[in-house]
Motif scaffolding. Structure first.
Motif, PDB file in Angstrom:
ATOM      1  N   ARG A 199       1.084  -1.358  -0.303  1.00 38.29           N
ATOM      2  CA  ARG A 199      -0.222   0.144   0.054  1.00 38.29           C
ATOM      3  C   ARG A 199       0.677   1.542   0.057  1.00 38.29           C
ATOM      4  O   ARG A 199       0.454   1.926  -0.884  1.00 38.29           O
ATOM      5  CB  ARG A 199      -0.936  -0.044   0.995  1.00 38.29           C
ATOM      6  CG  ARG A 199      -2.181   1.364   1.268  1.00 38.29           C
ATOM      7  CD  ARG A 199      -2.518   1.686   2.773  1.00 38.29           C
ATOM      8  NE  ARG A 199      -3.809   2.411   2.622  1.00 38.29           N
ATOM      9  CZ  ARG A 199      -4.812   2.098   2.391  1.00 38.29           C
ATOM     10  NH1 ARG A 199      -5.411   0.753   1.916  1.00 38.29           N
ATOM     11  NH2 ARG A 199      -5.738   3.582   2.000  1.00 38.29           N
ATOM     12  N   ILE A 242       2.339   1.640  -3.569  1.00 37.44           N
ATOM     13  CA  ILE A 242       1.434   2.623  -4.234  1.00 37.44           C
ATOM     14  C   ILE A 242       0.713   4.038  -4.223  1.00 37.44           C
ATOM     15  O   ILE A 242       0.746   4.123  -4.988  1.00 37.44           O
ATOM     16  CB  ILE A 242       0.737   1.225  -4.458  1.00 37.44           C
ATOM     17  CG1 ILE A 242       0.359   0.061  -4.860  1.00 37.44           C
ATOM     18  CG2 ILE A 242      -0.799   1.710  -5.151  1.00 37.44           C
ATOM     19  CD1 ILE A 242      -0.729  -1.170  -4.173  1.00 37.44           C
ATOM     20  N   THR A 243       1.409   3.861  -2.813  1.00 40.28           N
ATOM     21  CA  THR A 243       0.162   5.687  -2.866  1.00 40.28           C
ATOM     22  C   THR A 243       0.931   6.554  -3.141  1.00 40.28           C
ATOM     23  O   THR A 243       0.816   7.943  -2.819  1.00 40.28           O
ATOM     24  CB  THR A 243      -0.219   5.405  -1.275  1.00 40.28           C
ATOM     25  OG1 THR A 243       0.584   5.078  -0.292  1.00 40.28           O
ATOM     26  CG2 THR A 243      -1.276   4.866  -1.042  1.00 40.28           C
ATOM     27  N   TYR A 266      -2.187   7.110  -8.304  1.00 38.18           N
ATOM     28  CA  TYR A 266      -2.752   6.935  -7.389  1.00 38.18           C
ATOM     29  C   TYR A 266      -2.745   8.784  -6.793  1.00 38.18           C
ATOM     30  O   TYR A 266      -3.945   8.901  -6.087  1.00 38.18           O
ATOM     31  CB  TYR A 266      -2.003   6.212  -6.269  1.00 38.18           C
ATOM     32  CG  TYR A 266      -3.090   6.397  -4.382  1.00 38.18           C
ATOM     33  CD1 TYR A 266      -3.628   5.480  -4.303  1.00 38.18           C
ATOM     34  CD2 TYR A 266      -2.563   7.260  -3.595  1.00 38.18           C
ATOM     35  CE1 TYR A 266      -4.920   5.542  -3.549  1.00 38.18           C
ATOM     36  CE2 TYR A 266      -3.124   7.335  -2.219  1.00 38.18           C
ATOM     37  CZ  TYR A 266      -4.523   6.382  -1.942  1.00 38.18           C
ATOM     38  OH  TYR A 266      -4.828   6.639  -1.065  1.00 38.18           O
ATOM     39  N   TRP A 292      -5.786   9.899  -8.592  1.00 33.82           N
ATOM     40  CA  TRP A 292      -7.083   9.133  -8.099  1.00 33.82           C
ATOM     41  C   TRP A 292      -7.335   9.850  -6.831  1.00 33.82           C
ATOM     42  O   TRP A 292      -8.129  10.283  -7.202  1.00 33.82           O
ATOM     43  CB  TRP A 292      -6.285   7.606  -7.867  1.00 33.82           C
ATOM     44  CG  TRP A 292      -8.005   7.770  -7.174  1.00 33.82           C
ATOM     45  CD1 TRP A 292      -9.251   6.406  -7.414  1.00 33.82           C
ATOM     46  CD2 TRP A 292      -8.624   6.707  -5.956  1.00 33.82           C
ATOM     47  NE1 TRP A 292     -10.504   5.840  -6.836  1.00 33.82           N
ATOM     48  CE2 TRP A 292      -9.387   6.581  -5.575  1.00 33.82           C
ATOM     49  CE3 TRP A 292      -7.760   7.152  -4.600  1.00 33.82           C
ATOM     50  CZ2 TRP A 292      -9.958   5.736  -4.826  1.00 33.82           C
ATOM     51  CZ3 TRP A 292      -8.207   7.483  -3.309  1.00 33.82           C
ATOM     52  CH2 TRP A 292      -9.555   6.508  -3.628  1.00 33.82           C
ATOM     53  N   ARG A 293      -6.293  10.108  -6.290  1.00 31.98           N
ATOM     54  CA  ARG A 293      -6.467  10.885  -4.633  1.00 31.98           C
ATOM     55  C   ARG A 293      -7.056  12.454  -5.259  1.00 31.98           C
ATOM     56  O   ARG A 293      -8.297  12.814  -4.978  1.00 31.98           O
ATOM     57  CB  ARG A 293      -5.522  11.265  -4.360  1.00 31.98           C
ATOM     58  CG  ARG A 293      -6.302  11.215  -2.569  1.00 31.98           C
ATOM     59  CD  ARG A 293      -4.493  10.893  -1.828  1.00 31.98           C
ATOM     60  NE  ARG A 293      -4.912  11.676  -0.128  1.00 31.98           N
ATOM     61  CZ  ARG A 293      -4.683  13.288   0.201  1.00 31.98           C
ATOM     62  NH1 ARG A 293      -3.961  13.362  -0.614  1.00 31.98           N
ATOM     63  NH2 ARG A 293      -4.830  13.152   1.113  1.00 31.98           N
ATOM     64  N   ARG A 353      -8.354  -0.176  -7.588  1.00 29.02           N
ATOM     65  CA  ARG A 353      -7.677   0.487  -6.310  1.00 29.02           C
ATOM     66  C   ARG A 353      -7.820   2.379  -7.313  1.00 29.02           C
ATOM     67  O   ARG A 353      -8.348   3.176  -6.393  1.00 29.02           O
ATOM     68  CB  ARG A 353      -7.083   0.519  -6.465  1.00 29.02           C
ATOM     69  CG  ARG A 353      -6.429  -0.597  -5.214  1.00 29.02           C
ATOM     70  CD  ARG A 353      -4.803  -1.603  -5.531  1.00 29.02           C
ATOM     71  NE  ARG A 353      -5.351  -2.593  -3.867  1.00 29.02           N
ATOM     72  CZ  ARG A 353      -3.671  -3.397  -3.593  1.00 29.02           C
ATOM     73  NH1 ARG A 353      -2.898  -2.903  -4.651  1.00 29.02           N
ATOM     74  NH2 ARG A 353      -3.736  -4.499  -3.033  1.00 29.02           N
ATOM     75  N   PHE A 354      -8.121   2.036  -8.566  1.00 32.37           N
ATOM     76  CA  PHE A 354      -7.496   3.504  -9.157  1.00 32.37           C
ATOM     77  C   PHE A 354      -9.502   4.081  -9.723  1.00 32.37           C
ATOM     78  O   PHE A 354      -9.689   4.739 -10.423  1.00 32.37           O
ATOM     79  CB  PHE A 354      -6.793   3.452 -10.175  1.00 32.37           C
ATOM     80  CG  PHE A 354      -5.589   3.516  -9.704  1.00 32.37           C
ATOM     81  CD1 PHE A 354      -5.297   3.952  -8.578  1.00 32.37           C
ATOM     82  CD2 PHE A 354      -4.696   2.103  -9.250  1.00 32.37           C
ATOM     83  CE1 PHE A 354      -3.939   3.742  -8.363  1.00 32.37           C
ATOM     84  CE2 PHE A 354      -3.885   1.551  -9.016  1.00 32.37           C
ATOM     85  CZ  PHE A 354      -3.317   2.897  -8.156  1.00 32.37           C
TER      86      PHE A 354
END
Length: 101
Positions: A16, A19-20, A25, A28-29, A65-66
């Motif tokens: 995680r 990925i972040t 990511y 995406w956020r 996740r995305f």
């Protein structure tokens, strides 16, 4: 050094954490925050300390996740109340897999 990442190299971070830090990511956020107009989707708080939440667990649904539709903006207090905050969803899934619930 600009390469210092809180004492963790990519070899010692969790999946995680690796990925972040990716651009995918982070994008995406950003898109989730912008879509929700930086407003907590539970209590309506605008601004302050906001977090993105995966509606379906980050750990249990890697294909989602995305997905923008799988994200929402929450304040810290509301995020902590969700069933998949932290490792809660993973622990529930493990217990269920052993047939104890």
């Amino acid at each position: 050094s600009p390469f210092f990442k809180h004492g963790l190299s990519k070899f010692f971070r969790t999946e995680r954490q690796n990925i972040t830090v990716t651009a995918k990511y982070q994008n995406w956020r950003k898109v989730v925050f912008e879509r929700d107009n930086y407003i907590c989707q539970k209590c309506g708080q605008r601004g302050g300390i906001l977090q993105t939440d995966h509606i379906k667990s980050f750990a249990l649904y890697p294909k989602l996740r995305f997905e923008i539709s799988n994200g929402r903006t929450l304040c810290v207090q509301c995020h902590k109340k969700t069933p998949n905050y932290g490792y809660k969803a993973v622990l529930v899934e493990e217990v269920m897999s052993y047939g104890q619930i």
